[in-house]
Motif scaffolding. Structure first.
Motif, PDB file in Angstrom:
ATOM      1  N   LEU A   1      10.641 -22.176 -33.611  1.00 31.46           N
ATOM      2  CA  LEU A   1      12.056 -22.447 -33.335  1.00 31.46           C
ATOM      3  C   LEU A   1      12.413 -22.000 -31.919  1.00 31.46           C
ATOM      4  CD1 LEU A   1      14.702 -23.537 -34.386  1.00 31.46           C
ATOM      5  CD2 LEU A   1      15.171 -21.308 -35.435  1.00 31.46           C
ATOM      6  N   SER A   2      11.783 -20.920 -31.457  1.00 27.24           N
ATOM      7  CA  SER A   2      11.995 -20.462 -30.079  1.00 27.24           C
ATOM      8  C   SER A   2      11.492 -21.496 -29.076  1.00 27.24           C
ATOM      9  CB  SER A   2      11.282 -19.127 -29.850  1.00 27.24           C
ATOM     10  OG  SER A   2      11.817 -18.112 -30.657  1.00 27.24           O
ATOM     11  N   ILE A   3      10.311 -22.044 -29.339  1.00 24.28           N
ATOM     12  CA  ILE A   3       9.757 -23.071 -28.444  1.00 24.28           C
ATOM     13  C   ILE A   3      10.661 -24.297 -28.413  1.00 24.28           C
ATOM     14  CG2 ILE A   3       7.841 -24.699 -28.148  1.00 24.28           C
ATOM     15  CD1 ILE A   3       5.982 -22.497 -29.208  1.00 24.28           C
ATOM     16  N   LEU A   4      11.114 -24.736 -29.583  1.00 25.73           N
ATOM     17  CA  LEU A   4      11.993 -25.899 -29.655  1.00 25.73           C
ATOM     18  C   LEU A   4      13.300 -25.640 -28.914  1.00 25.73           C
ATOM     19  CD1 LEU A   4      12.659 -28.710 -30.776  1.00 25.73           C
ATOM     20  CD2 LEU A   4      13.533 -27.586 -32.843  1.00 25.73           C
ATOM     21  N   THR A   5      13.884 -24.463 -29.125  1.00 29.57           N
ATOM     22  CA  THR A   5      15.154 -24.114 -28.477  1.00 29.57           C
ATOM     23  C   THR A   5      15.007 -24.067 -26.966  1.00 29.57           C
ATOM     24  OG1 THR A   5      15.818 -22.797 -30.405  1.00 29.57           O
ATOM     25  CG2 THR A   5      16.988 -22.383 -28.339  1.00 29.57           C
ATOM     26  N   ALA A   6      13.951 -23.407 -26.498  1.00 30.71           N
ATOM     27  CA  ALA A   6      13.727 -23.295 -25.056  1.00 30.71           C
ATOM     28  C   ALA A   6      13.426 -24.655 -24.435  1.00 30.71           C
ATOM     29  CB  ALA A   6      12.578 -22.319 -24.781  1.00 30.71           C
ATOM     30  N   GLY A   7      12.626 -25.462 -25.140  1.00 28.51           N
ATOM     31  CA  GLY A   7      12.317 -26.797 -24.640  1.00 28.51           C
ATOM     32  C   GLY A   7      13.559 -27.662 -24.507  1.00 28.51           C
TER      33      GLY A   7
END
Length: 201
Positions: free
Chosen positions: A45-51
């Motif tokens: 979820l962190s990767i998706l949010t940052a992306g």
């Protein structure tokens, strides 16, 4: 400062990460990777949010260039050389420049704005920008997540021995700045004085 940022991310988590990623600061992504390592945030979820944040930031810059050229000319009148370089990079190398622009020192804001000022297809820019943002987020956060324990030890050491860490960190930061500054200057001279092989797209 680091402790404050960690607590801030713990409390507000993903909205802060999203906003931080719009500004394209790797510090927020590294902190998200560390918090994912400690279980305070979800890795994927962190990767998706940052992306999505990185994608949003560059998309905003792109449409500023496309819809408000007068503002760009007025606001960035002292950076015309960089805009000229961005246009030449796009003509010379095509879409890979969009993909790697996050890693080009001093050009991260200029390139999407400059591309917006051209006739480059919006849909193509958005697709490449999205893929680039997701790769950028995944690589940065996964590295911080993988080496989370080592980074935490380093941060604790820096906090306890800040009088040693501060000049050491300044020396490293200065070296990195000098290296990328010189590398960017070399690229500028090469491209501006030899703008061959144009190929937009």
């Amino acid at each position: 400062m680091t402790d404050l940022l960690v607590e801030f991310l713990k409390e507000y988590s993903y909205p802060i990460l999203f906003i931080w990623s719009i500004m394209e600061g790797e510090t927020g992504l590294v902190m998200a990777g560390i918090l994912s390592h400690t279980g305070d945030m979800n890795l994927w979820l962190s990767i998706l949010t940052a992306g999505l944040g990185g994608f949003t930031g560059d998309t905003i810059y792109f449409f500023i260039g496309r819809w408000n050229r007068k503002y760009v000319y007025r606001k960035f009148k002292n950076q015309r050389r960089k805009f000229a370089l961005a246009h030449l990079l796009l003509k010379k190398y095509g879409w890979p420049i969009i993909f790697i622009q996050r890693y080009l020192y001093g050009m991260r804001t200029v390139i999407p704005i400059a591309i917006g000022m051209t006739r480059y297809p919006t849909s193509k820019f958005l697709l490449i920008n999205f893929l680039s943002a997701m790769v950028w987020a995944a690589v940065t956060i996964l590295l911080a997540w993988t080496f989370g324990e080592h980074i935490l030890h380093l941060l604790h050491w820096a906090r306890d021995y800040w009088y040693i860490a501060l000049p050491f960190g300044a020396l490293i930061a200065g070296g990195i700045y000098y290296y990328f500054h010189k590398a960017t200057q070399k690229v500028e001279k090469k491209i501006l004085h030899n703008p061959k092989s144009p190929k937009e797209g």
